[in-house]
Write a protein that holds these residues in place. Sequence first.
Motif, PDB file in Angstrom:
ATOM      1  N   VAL A 237      15.833   0.949 -50.658  1.00 10.35           N
ATOM      2  CA  VAL A 237      15.803  -0.104 -49.653  1.00 10.35           C
ATOM      3  C   VAL A 237      14.453  -0.790 -49.762  1.00 10.35           C
ATOM      4  O   VAL A 237      13.413  -0.117 -49.841  1.00 10.35           O
ATOM      5  N   VAL A 238      14.463  -2.113 -49.778  1.00 15.44           N
ATOM      6  CA  VAL A 238      13.216  -2.873 -49.913  1.00 15.44           C
ATOM      7  C   VAL A 238      13.009  -3.702 -48.660  1.00 15.44           C
ATOM      8  O   VAL A 238      13.942  -4.360 -48.172  1.00 15.44           O
ATOM      9  N   LYS A 239      11.798  -3.655 -48.130  1.00 11.82           N
ATOM     10  CA  LYS A 239      11.437  -4.486 -46.981  1.00 11.82           C
ATOM     11  C   LYS A 239      10.167  -5.255 -47.331  1.00 11.82           C
ATOM     12  O   LYS A 239       9.160  -4.669 -47.739  1.00 11.82           O
ATOM     13  N   ILE A 240      10.233  -6.573 -47.180  1.00 18.75           N
ATOM     14  CA  ILE A 240       9.061  -7.419 -47.391  1.00 18.75           C
ATOM     15  C   ILE A 240       8.714  -8.024 -46.041  1.00 18.75           C
ATOM     16  O   ILE A 240       9.503  -8.770 -45.458  1.00 18.75           O
ATOM     17  N   GLY A 241       7.551  -7.672 -45.523  1.00 18.29           N
ATOM     18  CA  GLY A 241       7.160  -8.116 -44.193  1.00 18.29           C
ATOM     19  C   GLY A 241       5.798  -8.768 -44.199  1.00 18.29           C
ATOM     20  O   GLY A 241       4.947  -8.481 -45.051  1.00 18.29           O
ATOM     21  N   LYS A 242       5.594  -9.635 -43.244  1.00 18.10           N
ATOM     22  CA  LYS A 242       4.342 -10.372 -43.179  1.00 18.10           C
ATOM     23  C   LYS A 242       3.239  -9.472 -42.660  1.00 18.10           C
ATOM     24  O   LYS A 242       3.341  -8.881 -41.586  1.00 18.10           O
ATOM     25  N   GLY A 243       2.175  -9.352 -43.445  1.00 20.22           N
ATOM     26  CA  GLY A 243       1.006  -8.599 -43.035  1.00 20.22           C
ATOM     27  C   GLY A 243      -0.115  -9.531 -42.636  1.00 20.22           C
ATOM     28  O   GLY A 243       0.105 -10.644 -42.164  1.00 20.22           O
ATOM     29  N   SER A 244      -1.330  -9.096 -42.825  1.00 21.70           N
ATOM     30  CA  SER A 244      -2.492  -9.896 -42.478  1.00 21.70           C
ATOM     31  C   SER A 244      -2.826 -10.848 -43.623  1.00 21.70           C
ATOM     32  O   SER A 244      -3.493 -10.479 -44.593  1.00 21.70           O
ATOM     33  N   GLY A 245      -2.315 -12.084 -43.529  1.00 23.64           N
ATOM     34  CA  GLY A 245      -2.589 -13.092 -44.546  1.00 23.64           C
ATOM     35  C   GLY A 245      -1.812 -12.918 -45.831  1.00 23.64           C
ATOM     36  O   GLY A 245      -2.107 -13.574 -46.829  1.00 23.64           O
ATOM     37  N   CYS A 246      -0.805 -12.016 -45.842  1.00 24.76           N
ATOM     38  CA  CYS A 246      -0.034 -11.780 -47.056  1.00 24.76           C
ATOM     39  C   CYS A 246       1.301 -11.151 -46.675  1.00 24.76           C
ATOM     40  O   CYS A 246       1.579 -10.922 -45.504  1.00 24.76           O
ATOM     41  N   PHE A 247       2.125 -10.867 -47.675  1.00 21.21           N
ATOM     42  CA  PHE A 247       3.364 -10.135 -47.462  1.00 21.21           C
ATOM     43  C   PHE A 247       3.224  -8.747 -48.066  1.00 21.21           C
ATOM     44  O   PHE A 247       2.801  -8.592 -49.215  1.00 21.21           O
TER      45      PHE A 247
ATOM     46  N   TRP B 126       9.226   6.435 -47.776  1.00 20.33           N
ATOM     47  CA  TRP B 126       8.767   5.078 -48.025  1.00 20.33           C
ATOM     48  C   TRP B 126       7.441   5.136 -48.756  1.00 20.33           C
ATOM     49  O   TRP B 126       6.668   6.071 -48.601  1.00 20.33           O
ATOM     50  N   ARG B 127       7.175   4.107 -49.523  1.00 23.03           N
ATOM     51  CA  ARG B 127       5.854   3.951 -50.112  1.00 23.03           C
ATOM     52  C   ARG B 127       5.571   2.463 -50.268  1.00 23.03           C
ATOM     53  O   ARG B 127       6.473   1.629 -50.281  1.00 23.03           O
ATOM     54  N   SER B 128       4.296   2.166 -50.404  1.00 22.56           N
ATOM     55  CA  SER B 128       3.884   0.777 -50.527  1.00 22.56           C
ATOM     56  C   SER B 128       4.201   0.245 -51.913  1.00 22.56           C
ATOM     57  O   SER B 128       3.971   0.912 -52.927  1.00 22.56           O
ATOM     58  N   GLY B 129       4.730  -0.962 -51.939  1.00 20.83           N
ATOM     59  CA  GLY B 129       4.981  -1.642 -53.206  1.00 20.83           C
ATOM     60  C   GLY B 129       3.958  -2.725 -53.478  1.00 20.83           C
ATOM     61  O   GLY B 129       4.159  -3.565 -54.346  1.00 20.83           O
ATOM     62  N   GLY B 130       2.850  -2.703 -52.706  1.00 18.57           N
ATOM     63  CA  GLY B 130       1.792  -3.674 -52.913  1.00 18.57           C
ATOM     64  C   GLY B 130       1.884  -4.847 -51.954  1.00 18.57           C
ATOM     65  O   GLY B 130       2.732  -4.898 -51.060  1.00 18.57           O
ATOM     66  N   SER B 131       0.997  -5.806 -52.133  1.00 19.14           N
ATOM     67  CA  SER B 131       0.930  -7.004 -51.290  1.00 19.14           C
ATOM     68  C   SER B 131       0.903  -8.245 -52.166  1.00 19.14           C
ATOM     69  O   SER B 131       0.387  -8.219 -53.279  1.00 19.14           O
ATOM     70  N   VAL B 132       1.482  -9.310 -51.644  1.00 23.75           N
ATOM     71  CA  VAL B 132       1.469 -10.579 -52.366  1.00 23.75           C
ATOM     72  C   VAL B 132       1.033 -11.680 -51.414  1.00 23.75           C
ATOM     73  O   VAL B 132       1.384 -11.675 -50.236  1.00 23.75           O
TER      74      VAL B 132
END
Length: 284
Positions: A84-94, A106-112
Amino acid sequence: MDYPFRYKNIKALEMLGSSCNGLICLGIASGTIGVDDDNSIFIWNPTTGEYKKIESECDFVVEYDGYNFRYGFGHDNIIEDYKVVKIGKGSGCFDVQVYTLGLNCWRSGGSVKHYKFSRRRRYPGLLLKGALHWLGRVTTVQEGSSEVIVAFDVSRERLIHLPFPDGITAPPQELGNDDRYTIVGGLGDCLCLSVVTFLWIDIWVMREYGVQESWIKQFTFEYGAWDAPPSSSRFSFCKPLWFFENSEILLDTFEDLLLYDMKTGRVRTVNMPDITTSGKLKNE
């Protein structure tokens, strides 16, 4: 049959991805607002009735609070597991977060930073060619901001983007770009893009995955072909589902199913009472 929403006071139910090998990923918001809210993600096998609630802090975000969130569900063909993949808005990035069913974590897939998603409407990630696909925009210093299809490779766990086709017809100036909708879909094993305006619908197909030059305009039809005047919901959503040997194409709108005859140009409604094709259920 057992199912994850059987005894719940449901506020919203949303499919978070394409059906994958008979499994469905659901986001369910239940309870009373501010009292016993339970916004959860489930993986459900409707054939056996089995389901699994995904435990984590990455709860499902209902649409009216979560336009900036994107979800997807797919199979990793390398490790033979579901994600399952979740892309959510973080601080100035996704921020990208990935849940692996076999590992139950769950684990982090990085930020974009250079991708944006439309706040207009949220659709689940389309699973095709081992990747999940959403509509978005890419922003770079060199190219500015442009519409793209954002893709997440399920096995490699990396984001890429696929360019829109050249030659998309703009709406008349009096309508403006806000009166054009785009929907990503799949026809057979090809990626497709529906470009919908108040006057016509263009369906583009990417013959060779990832190659911009392989986009072709498969067909166009105008609303004069409809057997009933299009509503605002039909205008905003129209996605091809299937090609038939008799040259008809099955189309999914927000309201119903349509059959488009490429030979005659006529469009007719498929009568399926009490069935919704939008993948969402809202309780009053």
